[in-house]
Scaffold this motif. Structure first.
Motif, PDB file in Angstrom:
ATOM      1  N   LYS A   6       0.828  -1.207   0.000  1.00  0.00           N
ATOM      2  CA  LYS A   6       0.000   0.000   0.000  1.00  0.00           C
ATOM      3  C   LYS A   6       0.864   1.259   0.000  1.00  0.00           C
ATOM      4  O   LYS A   6       0.538   2.250  -0.646  1.00  0.00           O
ATOM      5  N   THR A   7       1.974   1.202   0.729  1.00  0.00           N
ATOM      6  CA  THR A   7       2.880   2.356   0.776  1.00  0.00           C
ATOM      7  C   THR A   7       3.485   2.625  -0.598  1.00  0.00           C
ATOM      8  O   THR A   7       3.547   3.766  -1.053  1.00  0.00           O
ATOM      9  N   LYS A   8       3.913   1.562  -1.269  1.00  0.00           N
ATOM     10  CA  LYS A   8       4.496   1.722  -2.606  1.00  0.00           C
ATOM     11  C   LYS A   8       3.460   2.254  -3.599  1.00  0.00           C
ATOM     12  O   LYS A   8       3.769   3.097  -4.437  1.00  0.00           O
ATOM     13  N   ASP A   9       2.225   1.763  -3.512  1.00  0.00           N
ATOM     14  CA  ASP A   9       1.166   2.244  -4.397  1.00  0.00           C
ATOM     15  C   ASP A   9       0.888   3.718  -4.143  1.00  0.00           C
ATOM     16  O   ASP A   9       0.666   4.492  -5.075  1.00  0.00           O
ATOM     17  N   LEU A 309       6.598   6.656 -17.413  1.00  0.00           N
ATOM     18  CA  LEU A 309       6.941   7.072 -16.047  1.00  0.00           C
ATOM     19  C   LEU A 309       6.544   5.988 -15.048  1.00  0.00           C
ATOM     20  O   LEU A 309       7.315   5.670 -14.132  1.00  0.00           O
ATOM     21  N   CYS A 310       5.349   5.417 -15.215  1.00  0.00           N
ATOM     22  CA  CYS A 310       4.881   4.370 -14.299  1.00  0.00           C
ATOM     23  C   CYS A 310       5.832   3.178 -14.288  1.00  0.00           C
ATOM     24  O   CYS A 310       6.171   2.652 -13.229  1.00  0.00           O
ATOM     25  N   THR A 314       7.920   2.272 -10.983  1.00  0.00           N
ATOM     26  CA  THR A 314       7.640   0.973 -10.353  1.00  0.00           C
ATOM     27  C   THR A 314       8.918   0.186 -10.126  1.00  0.00           C
ATOM     28  O   THR A 314       9.106  -0.437  -9.074  1.00  0.00           O
ATOM     29  N   ARG A 315       9.816   0.217 -11.119  1.00  0.00           N
ATOM     30  CA  ARG A 315      11.087  -0.496 -10.956  1.00  0.00           C
ATOM     31  C   ARG A 315      11.908   0.102  -9.823  1.00  0.00           C
ATOM     32  O   ARG A 315      12.561  -0.644  -9.058  1.00  0.00           O
ATOM     33  N   ILE A 316      11.853   1.398  -9.664  1.00  0.00           N
ATOM     34  CA  ILE A 316      12.614   2.060  -8.603  1.00  0.00           C
ATOM     35  C   ILE A 316      12.050   1.712  -7.228  1.00  0.00           C
ATOM     36  O   ILE A 316      12.784   1.487  -6.261  1.00  0.00           O
TER      37      ILE A 316
END
Length: 318
Positions: A6-9, A309-310, A314-316
């Motif tokens: 949830k934090t990453k999202d 960008l997404c 996301t990879r980062i």
């Protein structure tokens, strides 16, 4: 683990918000991103909400493609290689020697060979002329043939209008009613009725970018269509459209490597696109579906960079 996801999202959503603001993409109304059919990011702008409807423009073309696939699955049509003159009698009257060569697949791949001039800045005199006529099929049958069917891809409205007429003839149903019964209702999508021509052809794209056509769906509705394809044609355990049709519809054609059956194809994705930035993007390798809706302007717009960008963000964050 769930809190970490949830934090990453949330962080990804903030990155997207910041980017859209920095780029001054004031026309964007919604951005949604799903992974494994789960909503990762949901952002709305310009007072839009999850219930807000936005004109989908040429995403309608891809919906018509799904309608043809369902017709094939259910036996309303026998084959995509059938000539359209079996269903549209006006193309069986020897107006032109190429007419009887046009197949359903030619319409799906926009290779019918019928002449088209789209005009400039979404101002299309040919389409406006059509909409002033009473008999659309007779009008289209009178337009000159520019190419042998199947030879050249030309993005145009004619082929999709003819597909809508063909669905109606093959099923005995208004094309909107057919798509509503076999696609929208099973997906729990609420759609207004599509506009109908004087001769009964349902049509769902305005002839100007600000035309109030009835092609309005909310972002979550579009996500259901994307996830339907990502999930091999199933929704809530029910097969809505066959895997075989999805595979064929999202395979490049000889005439255009970036186009299938009214679905756009790119590097690692396929999807639906509409004037002004409307997009459903399916990314099979990542099990993702992205949605963008925007207010169309006379100049049009594409937001390809947001999906890039997404992927980068996301990879980062992983």
């Amino acid at each position: 683990m769930l809190e970490e996801v949830k934090t990453k999202d949330h962080e990804l959503g903030q990155i997207i918000d910041t980017y859209i603001k920095q780029k001054r993409y004031a026309q964007i109304n919604s951005f949604l991103l799903y992974q494994n059919e789960q909503l990762m990011v949901e952002r709305y702008y310009n007072k839009f909400t999850k219930e807000s409807r936005n004109p989908i423009k040429s995403i309608w073309k891809s919906i018509i493609s799904i309608g043809i696939g369902i017709c094939l699955d259910k036996g309303f049509i026998e084959s995509l290689d059938e000539p359209i003159c079996r269903y549209l009698e006006v193309f069986n009257q020897n107006n032109h020697p190429y007419h009887k060569l046009i197949t359903i697949k030619h319409l799906l791949t926009m290779t019918s060979g019928i002449y088209w001039n789209g005009g400039k800045h979404y101002h299309c005199p040919m389409l406006e002329q059509l909409r002033r006529t009473q008999d659309w099929l007779a009008h289209l049958a009178d337009i000159q043939m520019e190419e042998v069917p199947g030879r050249k891809h030309v993005y145009k409205e004619w082929d999709v209008i003819l597909l809508s007429a063909l669905i109606s003839q093959a099923t005995g149903m208004n094309t909107f009613d057919f798509c509503n019964s076999y696609l929208f209702t099973p997906l729990d999508i609420k759609s207004e009725k599509w506009w109908t021509s004087p001769c009964g052809i349902t049509y769902n794209i305005g002839n100007t970018p600000l035309d109030e056509a009835t092609s309005h769906l909310c972002a979550r509705d579009l996500a259901k269509i994307g996830n339907l394809f990502l999930n091999s044609g199933k929704y809530n355990g029910k097969q809505i459209i066959s895997v075989s049709y999805i595979k064929e519809a999202t395979t490049p054609t000889e005439q255009n490597s970036n186009y299938g059956f009214l679905w756009w194809l790119g590097d690692g994705w396929y999807g639906c696109r509409g004037f002004g930035g409307q997009e459903i993007r399916v990314m099979p390798e990542q099990n993702r579906v992205g949605i963008i809706q925007a207010t169309p302007t006379s100049l049009g717009k594409s937001y390809e960079d947001i999906f890039a960008l997404c992927n980068q963000a996301t990879r980062i964050l992983e």
